[in-house]
Design a protein around this motif. Sequence first.
Motif, PDB file in Angstrom:
ATOM      1  N   MET A   1       2.483  -2.102  43.601  1.00 57.26           N
ATOM      2  CA  MET A   1       3.587  -3.180  44.166  1.00 57.26           C
ATOM      3  C   MET A   1       2.931  -3.980  45.149  1.00 57.26           C
ATOM      4  SD  MET A   1       6.606  -2.486  43.004  1.00 57.26           S
ATOM      5  CE  MET A   1       7.683  -3.361  44.317  1.00 57.26           C
ATOM      6  N   ASN A   2       3.126  -5.353  45.048  1.00 47.07           N
ATOM      7  CA  ASN A   2       2.908  -6.287  46.097  1.00 47.07           C
ATOM      8  C   ASN A   2       1.327  -6.149  46.590  1.00 47.07           C
ATOM      9  OD1 ASN A   2       5.972  -5.741  46.290  1.00 47.07           O
ATOM     10  ND2 ASN A   2       5.987  -6.855  47.910  1.00 47.07           N
ATOM     11  N   GLU A   3       0.425  -6.218  45.386  1.00 51.92           N
ATOM     12  CA  GLU A   3      -0.993  -6.166  45.508  1.00 51.92           C
ATOM     13  C   GLU A   3      -1.221  -7.464  46.066  1.00 51.92           C
ATOM     14  OE1 GLU A   3      -4.843  -4.384  43.419  1.00 51.92           O
ATOM     15  OE2 GLU A   3      -2.865  -4.426  42.371  1.00 51.92           O
ATOM     16  N   THR A   4      -0.942  -8.536  45.401  1.00 57.02           N
ATOM     17  CA  THR A   4      -1.399 -10.043  45.632  1.00 57.02           C
ATOM     18  C   THR A   4      -0.118 -10.978  45.840  1.00 57.02           C
ATOM     19  OG1 THR A   4      -1.459 -10.620  43.364  1.00 57.02           O
ATOM     20  CG2 THR A   4      -3.219  -9.649  44.017  1.00 57.02           C
ATOM     21  N   GLU A   5      -0.400 -11.976  46.260  1.00 59.07           N
ATOM     22  CA  GLU A   5       0.530 -13.042  46.541  1.00 59.07           C
ATOM     23  C   GLU A   5       1.015 -13.759  45.492  1.00 59.07           C
ATOM     24  OE1 GLU A   5      -1.088 -15.389  49.803  1.00 59.07           O
ATOM     25  OE2 GLU A   5       0.058 -14.203  51.272  1.00 59.07           O
ATOM     26  N   ASP A   6       0.169 -13.783  44.477  1.00 55.50           N
ATOM     27  CA  ASP A   6       0.333 -14.484  43.168  1.00 55.50           C
ATOM     28  C   ASP A   6       1.576 -13.903  42.581  1.00 55.50           C
ATOM     29  OD1 ASP A   6      -1.433 -16.698  43.465  1.00 55.50           O
ATOM     30  OD2 ASP A   6      -2.860 -15.695  42.348  1.00 55.50           O
ATOM     31  N   GLU A   7       1.384 -12.534  42.386  1.00 53.91           N
ATOM     32  CA  GLU A   7       2.347 -11.603  41.718  1.00 53.91           C
ATOM     33  C   GLU A   7       3.473 -11.522  42.195  1.00 53.91           C
ATOM     34  OE1 GLU A   7       1.884  -6.864  42.669  1.00 53.91           O
ATOM     35  OE2 GLU A   7      -0.017  -8.186  42.287  1.00 53.91           O
ATOM     36  N   ILE A   8       3.698 -11.696  43.672  1.00 59.13           N
ATOM     37  CA  ILE A   8       4.979 -11.869  44.325  1.00 59.13           C
ATOM     38  C   ILE A   8       5.642 -13.103  43.795  1.00 59.13           C
ATOM     39  CG2 ILE A   8       6.034 -12.027  46.571  1.00 59.13           C
ATOM     40  CD1 ILE A   8       3.729  -9.908  47.607  1.00 59.13           C
ATOM     41  N   LYS A   9       4.840 -14.192  43.946  1.00 53.40           N
ATOM     42  CA  LYS A   9       5.381 -15.422  43.322  1.00 53.40           C
ATOM     43  C   LYS A   9       5.837 -15.377  42.113  1.00 53.40           C
ATOM     44  CE  LYS A   9       4.001 -20.365  43.053  1.00 53.40           C
ATOM     45  NZ  LYS A   9       2.726 -21.223  43.094  1.00 53.40           N
ATOM     46  N   GLN A  10       5.168 -14.915  40.968  1.00 52.56           N
ATOM     47  CA  GLN A  10       5.714 -14.646  39.688  1.00 52.56           C
ATOM     48  C   GLN A  10       7.125 -14.184  39.544  1.00 52.56           C
ATOM     49  OE1 GLN A  10       3.184 -12.778  36.766  1.00 52.56           O
ATOM     50  NE2 GLN A  10       1.298 -13.341  37.855  1.00 52.56           N
ATOM     51  N   ILE A  11       7.422 -12.931  40.392  1.00 55.04           N
ATOM     52  CA  ILE A  11       8.645 -12.107  40.263  1.00 55.04           C
ATOM     53  C   ILE A  11       9.769 -13.038  41.192  1.00 55.04           C
ATOM     54  CG2 ILE A  11       9.778  -9.950  41.206  1.00 55.04           C
ATOM     55  CD1 ILE A  11       7.716  -9.614  38.924  1.00 55.04           C
ATOM     56  N   LYS A  12       9.465 -13.544  42.104  1.00 56.09           N
ATOM     57  CA  LYS A  12      10.291 -14.383  42.687  1.00 56.09           C
ATOM     58  C   LYS A  12      10.747 -15.573  42.095  1.00 56.09           C
ATOM     59  CE  LYS A  12      11.703 -15.916  47.321  1.00 56.09           C
ATOM     60  NZ  LYS A  12      11.336 -15.932  48.781  1.00 56.09           N
ATOM     61  N   GLU A  13       9.892 -16.243  41.209  1.00 54.85           N
ATOM     62  CA  GLU A  13      10.177 -17.323  40.244  1.00 54.85           C
ATOM     63  C   GLU A  13      11.113 -16.881  39.233  1.00 54.85           C
ATOM     64  OE1 GLU A  13       6.406 -19.114  39.415  1.00 54.85           O
ATOM     65  OE2 GLU A  13       6.327 -20.324  41.095  1.00 54.85           O
ATOM     66  N   LYS A  14      10.835 -15.665  38.858  1.00 56.65           N
ATOM     67  CA  LYS A  14      11.421 -15.148  37.684  1.00 56.65           C
ATOM     68  C   LYS A  14      12.935 -14.501  37.878  1.00 56.65           C
ATOM     69  CE  LYS A  14      10.797 -11.944  33.748  1.00 56.65           C
ATOM     70  NZ  LYS A  14       9.959 -10.989  33.262  1.00 56.65           N
ATOM     71  N   THR A  15      13.130 -14.018  39.230  1.00 56.19           N
ATOM     72  CA  THR A  15      14.238 -13.148  39.542  1.00 56.19           C
ATOM     73  C   THR A  15      14.952 -13.696  40.792  1.00 56.19           C
ATOM     74  OG1 THR A  15      13.032 -11.479  41.053  1.00 56.19           O
ATOM     75  CG2 THR A  15      12.942 -11.139  38.671  1.00 56.19           C
ATOM     76  N   GLY A  16      14.363 -14.317  41.429  1.00 57.27           N
ATOM     77  CA  GLY A  16      14.972 -14.980  42.654  1.00 57.27           C
ATOM     78  C   GLY A  16      14.637 -13.979  43.836  1.00 57.27           C
ATOM     79  N   LEU A  17      14.135 -12.888  43.933  1.00 57.71           N
ATOM     80  CA  LEU A  17      13.988 -11.874  44.433  1.00 57.71           C
ATOM     81  C   LEU A  17      12.431 -11.263  44.561  1.00 57.71           C
ATOM     82  CD1 LEU A  17      16.588  -9.251  43.191  1.00 57.71           C
ATOM     83  CD2 LEU A  17      16.826 -11.026  45.480  1.00 57.71           C
ATOM     84  N   ARG A  18      11.929 -10.928  45.785  1.00 57.69           N
ATOM     85  CA  ARG A  18      10.711 -10.424  45.880  1.00 57.69           C
ATOM     86  C   ARG A  18      10.451  -9.122  45.199  1.00 57.69           C
ATOM     87  NH1 ARG A  18       7.467 -12.331  50.064  1.00 57.69           N
ATOM     88  NH2 ARG A  18       6.463 -10.393  50.383  1.00 57.69           N
ATOM     89  N   PRO A  19       9.509  -8.584  44.871  1.00 63.79           N
ATOM     90  CA  PRO A  19       9.382  -7.486  43.975  1.00 63.79           C
ATOM     91  C   PRO A  19      10.236  -5.938  44.379  1.00 63.79           C
ATOM     92  CG  PRO A  19       7.104  -8.190  44.079  1.00 63.79           C
ATOM     93  CD  PRO A  19       8.128  -8.987  45.249  1.00 63.79           C
ATOM     94  N   PHE A  20      10.059  -5.679  45.644  1.00 65.22           N
ATOM     95  CA  PHE A  20      10.644  -4.437  46.264  1.00 65.22           C
ATOM     96  C   PHE A  20      12.229  -4.595  46.090  1.00 65.22           C
ATOM     97  CE2 PHE A  20       6.674  -2.814  48.111  1.00 65.22           C
ATOM     98  CZ  PHE A  20       6.896  -1.764  47.784  1.00 65.22           C
ATOM     99  N   GLU A  21      12.597  -5.943  46.537  1.00 64.50           N
ATOM    100  CA  GLU A  21      14.062  -6.219  46.227  1.00 64.50           C
ATOM    101  C   GLU A  21      14.413  -6.275  44.834  1.00 64.50           C
ATOM    102  OE1 GLU A  21      14.041  -9.571  50.030  1.00 64.50           O
ATOM    103  OE2 GLU A  21      13.758 -10.320  47.768  1.00 64.50           O
ATOM    104  N   PHE A  22      13.905  -6.682  43.919  1.00 63.99           N
ATOM    105  CA  PHE A  22      14.183  -6.880  42.726  1.00 63.99           C
ATOM    106  C   PHE A  22      14.268  -5.402  42.033  1.00 63.99           C
ATOM    107  CE2 PHE A  22      12.597  -7.084  38.038  1.00 63.99           C
ATOM    108  CZ  PHE A  22      13.757  -7.341  37.719  1.00 63.99           C
ATOM    109  N   LEU A  23      13.319  -4.500  42.146  1.00 62.73           N
ATOM    110  CA  LEU A  23      13.312  -3.161  41.886  1.00 62.73           C
ATOM    111  C   LEU A  23      14.478  -2.216  42.378  1.00 62.73           C
ATOM    112  CD1 LEU A  23      10.540  -3.987  40.538  1.00 62.73           C
ATOM    113  CD2 LEU A  23       9.882  -1.733  40.974  1.00 62.73           C
TER     114      LEU A  23
END
Length: 431
Positions: free
Chosen positions: A215-237
Motif C-alpha cells: 500500500m502507498n509505496e510510491t506517489e505514482d501508484e497513488i496518482k494512478q488509483i486517484k485518477e481511476k477511482t477519485g480516491l486515494r488507495p486506502f480510501e478506495f479499499l
Amino acid sequence: MIAIKNILLLNNFEEPQKCKKSDILIENNLITKICNAGDLKIPEGATIIDGTKKAIMPGLINTHTHIPMTIFRGVADDLPLMDWLGNHIWPLEAKLDEEIIHAGTMLGCMEMIKTGTVAFNDMYFFTDSIIKAVESVNMRCTLSYGLIDLCDEEKRESEMNSQKDVLNSLEKAHNKNELINAAVGPHAPYTCSAELLQHAHDLAKEHNVPMNIHMNETEDEIKQIKEKTGLRPFEFLNSLGVFDDINVVAAHCVHVSENEMKILKDKNIYVSHNPLSNLKLGSGIAPIPTYLKNNINVTLGTDGCASNNNLNLFESIKACATIHKGVQQDSTVVKVSEVLNMATKNASKALNYNSGEIKEGMWADLVILDLKNPTLIPNKNIVSHLAYSFNGVVETVIINGKIVLEDGKMTTMDEDKVYEKAEEAYLNLVN
C-alpha cells in the motif's frame, strides 16, 4: 526438553535495567518455566544450554518478505520502482520454476535464522516449493500467494481459482506442521481489480487468516488509483470493505494522507515498515513517528532481496531507529524499545502468533546472543546495542522448541549444499 541456565533475559525493552539473569525451561514447543538463575530444577534428560556470558531475546519476526527473491540479490540495482518491476523483476519472475523457488527459499531461511529471525510473513508464487523448504528447515512462516489480475477478467478468474487451491494447500500443510500458516495476498491496488480485492478479503474472513498487501509505496501508484477511482488507495479499499473484520498487514505505507491515517487507526491495520527497501528504491520514508503518536500498529519487514538486498532484520531495526530522527531533526523519536517491539511482539499480534515475548506459556521461538561480541560491549547497555550497533550474528536459535542454529551452525540443513543450489538457481534464472 531444553533447560537454559544463568542467561541474561532480554524481555523488557522499555526498562532494560530490569533485565536479569534467569533460568528457562522449554518443554515441547512452549516456555513452561522462568525463574531466577540457579533456581531451576533440571528435569532428567533435558538438553542443557549454559547461558553464562550470553543473553536471550524473543526471536525477530519479519512481516514482509518475498523469500525466494534471495536469488535476485543484486540483479537490478539503482532503479525506480516501476522500471525495476516492469523491465527487470517481472521478466525474471516469468522464468521461475519450482527448483529455483526452493533454492531461494532455503537460502533465505538460512540467512534469516543466522541473523535472529524466527518467523516471516511472505507473499510470492510456487507456494508448494516454499512449504517444502520451510518444513525441512523448521522455520515458522505465514505464506500468501501474490494475486495479480491487472483488471483482466480472464486473468482474474484464473487468480481466484489459484488462490483457493493455494489456501487449501496451506491449510493441509498447517494441519501437518503447525509452523506453516496461511494468508491471502492481493499484490496492490494498482495491480488488482476491485473484484479481486473484495474476493481476497472474503477469503481471508472465511478462513480467518491475515491479508497481505502493498500500500502507498510510491506517489505514482497513488496518482494512478486517484485518477481511476477519485480516491486515494486506502480510501478506495476502505470503500470496498477490504479492511473489515480481518487482520491486514499493509507493507510500506510511505505516503499517506490524514484521512488514510485515520483509516489505518480505525481499521486496526498493521503497517509493515520496510525502511531499507523504501530507501533503496527511492520510494520515500514512511511517517513512523506520526504513526506511533496516533497509536497505529507498526511492524518491521525487509522486503525481498532484490530491493534491500538482505533479510537481516537487525539492519532494518537500526535504520528505523535512526532515519526518522534525521528526517524529523529530533533525536527523541522512535525509541529503542519501540523499534524492538515492532520486530517482536507487534509483529506477533499482526500474524496471530503466540510469541514475540519471553513468558511462560508462549511459544519457544528464541534467540541466544554471545555477549563476547565487540558490538555488544559494554554489556551493561545491551538493549541499546540491539538497535544501534549489533551486527546481527547470533549464536543459537530455537524455533517451536527445537534448536535450529547451534554455535552459529544450522542443524536442519546442509549449508554448503544450500549455497551450491542457490548459485545453480541463479545461473538457471539469468541464462
